[in-house]
Scaffold this motif. Structure first.
Motif, PDB file in Angstrom:
ATOM      1  N   ILE A  19      10.501  -3.801  -4.216  1.00  0.00           N
ATOM      2  CA  ILE A  19       9.356  -4.896  -3.919  1.00  0.00           C
ATOM      3  C   ILE A  19       8.469  -4.156  -2.585  1.00  0.00           C
ATOM      4  CG2 ILE A  19      10.020  -6.787  -4.549  1.00  0.00           C
ATOM      5  CD1 ILE A  19       9.806  -7.560  -1.797  1.00  0.00           C
ATOM      6  N   ASN A  20       7.360  -4.359  -3.008  1.00  0.00           N
ATOM      7  CA  ASN A  20       5.999  -4.093  -1.771  1.00  0.00           C
ATOM      8  C   ASN A  20       5.611  -4.797  -0.759  1.00  0.00           C
ATOM      9  OD1 ASN A  20       3.529  -3.047   0.065  1.00  0.00           O
ATOM     10  ND2 ASN A  20       3.922  -0.318  -1.067  1.00  0.00           N
ATOM     11  N   ASP A  21       6.450  -5.585   0.280  1.00  0.00           N
ATOM     12  CA  ASP A  21       5.553  -6.653   1.154  1.00  0.00           C
ATOM     13  C   ASP A  21       4.169  -6.230   1.297  1.00  0.00           C
ATOM     14  OD1 ASP A  21       5.924  -4.842   2.787  1.00  0.00           O
ATOM     15  OD2 ASP A  21       7.206  -6.147   4.343  1.00  0.00           O
ATOM     16  N   GLN A  22       3.674  -5.468   0.782  1.00  0.00           N
ATOM     17  CA  GLN A  22       1.985  -5.195   1.499  1.00  0.00           C
ATOM     18  C   GLN A  22       0.852  -5.095   0.366  1.00  0.00           C
ATOM     19  OE1 GLN A  22       1.316  -5.320   4.685  1.00  0.00           O
ATOM     20  NE2 GLN A  22       3.036  -5.355   4.649  1.00  0.00           N
ATOM     21  N   SER A  23       1.347  -5.687  -0.872  1.00  0.00           N
ATOM     22  CA  SER A  23       1.223  -5.388  -2.393  1.00  0.00           C
ATOM     23  C   SER A  23       1.653  -6.041  -3.203  1.00  0.00           C
ATOM     24  CB  SER A  23       0.802  -4.041  -2.914  1.00  0.00           C
ATOM     25  OG  SER A  23       0.437  -3.775  -3.762  1.00  0.00           O
ATOM     26  N   SER A  24       1.455  -7.064  -3.824  1.00  0.00           N
ATOM     27  CA  SER A  24       2.329  -7.653  -4.848  1.00  0.00           C
ATOM     28  C   SER A  24       2.213  -7.058  -6.237  1.00  0.00           C
ATOM     29  CB  SER A  24       1.877  -9.423  -4.764  1.00  0.00           C
ATOM     30  OG  SER A  24       0.148  -9.244  -5.365  1.00  0.00           O
ATOM     31  N   GLU A  25       1.098  -6.452  -6.499  1.00  0.00           N
ATOM     32  CA  GLU A  25       0.882  -5.379  -7.895  1.00  0.00           C
ATOM     33  C   GLU A  25       2.348  -4.245  -7.345  1.00  0.00           C
ATOM     34  OE1 GLU A  25      -2.779  -3.826  -7.593  1.00  0.00           O
ATOM     35  OE2 GLU A  25      -3.949  -5.383  -7.729  1.00  0.00           O
ATOM     36  N   ASN A  26       2.778  -4.240  -6.597  1.00  0.00           N
ATOM     37  CA  ASN A  26       3.902  -3.064  -6.779  1.00  0.00           C
ATOM     38  C   ASN A  26       5.201  -4.121  -6.574  1.00  0.00           C
ATOM     39  OD1 ASN A  26       1.943  -0.718  -7.325  1.00  0.00           O
ATOM     40  ND2 ASN A  26       2.473  -0.710  -4.480  1.00  0.00           N
ATOM     41  N   HIS A  27       6.017  -4.557  -7.865  1.00  0.00           N
ATOM     42  CA  HIS A  27       7.074  -5.191  -7.487  1.00  0.00           C
ATOM     43  C   HIS A  27       7.503  -4.757  -9.290  1.00  0.00           C
ATOM     44  CE1 HIS A  27       5.810  -7.649  -4.571  1.00  0.00           C
ATOM     45  NE2 HIS A  27       5.831  -8.906  -5.465  1.00  0.00           N
ATOM     46  N   TYR A  28       8.796  -4.401  -8.935  1.00  0.00           N
ATOM     47  CA  TYR A  28       9.778  -3.791 -10.234  1.00  0.00           C
ATOM     48  C   TYR A  28      10.866  -4.286  -9.990  1.00  0.00           C
ATOM     49  CZ  TYR A  28      11.853   0.637 -12.852  1.00  0.00           C
ATOM     50  OH  TYR A  28      11.806   1.667 -13.545  1.00  0.00           O
ATOM     51  N   LYS A  29      11.128  -4.542 -11.584  1.00  0.00           N
ATOM     52  CA  LYS A  29      12.615  -5.474 -11.821  1.00  0.00           C
ATOM     53  C   LYS A  29      13.526  -4.778 -13.303  1.00  0.00           C
ATOM     54  CE  LYS A  29      12.883  -9.778 -13.010  1.00  0.00           C
ATOM     55  NZ  LYS A  29      13.513 -11.080 -13.659  1.00  0.00           N
ATOM     56  N   ILE A  30      14.684  -4.566 -13.053  1.00  0.00           N
ATOM     57  CA  ILE A  30      15.463  -4.564 -14.195  1.00  0.00           C
ATOM     58  C   ILE A  30      16.385  -5.282 -14.327  1.00  0.00           C
ATOM     59  CG2 ILE A  30      17.458  -2.706 -14.504  1.00  0.00           C
ATOM     60  CD1 ILE A  30      16.236  -1.147 -12.864  1.00  0.00           C
TER      61      ILE A  30
END
Length: 110
Positions: free
Chosen positions: A50-61
């Protein structure tokens, strides 16, 4: 994250190969969680970036054995793609999330 991967490998008695690279996005945190459910088929590894500054930058496997794969519902399918390895990936939109599903051999010593 490393502890969760170790738990997964010990539980399934397989070595796990995670991607060498993640998307070219700036991540601030990464987490891992292995779920060892009392119900067979619900055991899975979840790796999250995750990027705690941008909710658009989350990546999950999410990783689970192929015999416990989740069913794909056609109503969510947006497109399918043929991957370089010849396998097919399915792109879906589920509850506002973009999801790419594909099957891959995860074991390096089987």
């Amino acid at each position: 994250m490393e502890e969760a991967v170790d738990d997964f490998e010990q539980h399934f008695k397989q070595k796990l190969k995670l991607p060498f690279r993640v998307p070219p996005i700036s991540f601030t945190h990464h987490f891992g969680r292995f779920s060892d459910s009392k119900y067979e088929g619900n055991d899975a590894l979840e790796v999250t970036f995750i990027n705690d500054q941008s909710s658009e930058n989350h990546y999950k496997i999410d990783i689970r054995p192929l015999k416990y794969k989740l069913p794909l519902r056609e109503k969510y399918v947006v497109n399918t793609f043929k991957l370089k390895n010849g396998k097919v990936a399915t792109y879906m939109t589920i509850s506002g999330f973009n999801v790419l599903v594909f099957e891959r051999d995860i074991c390096s010593i089987c």
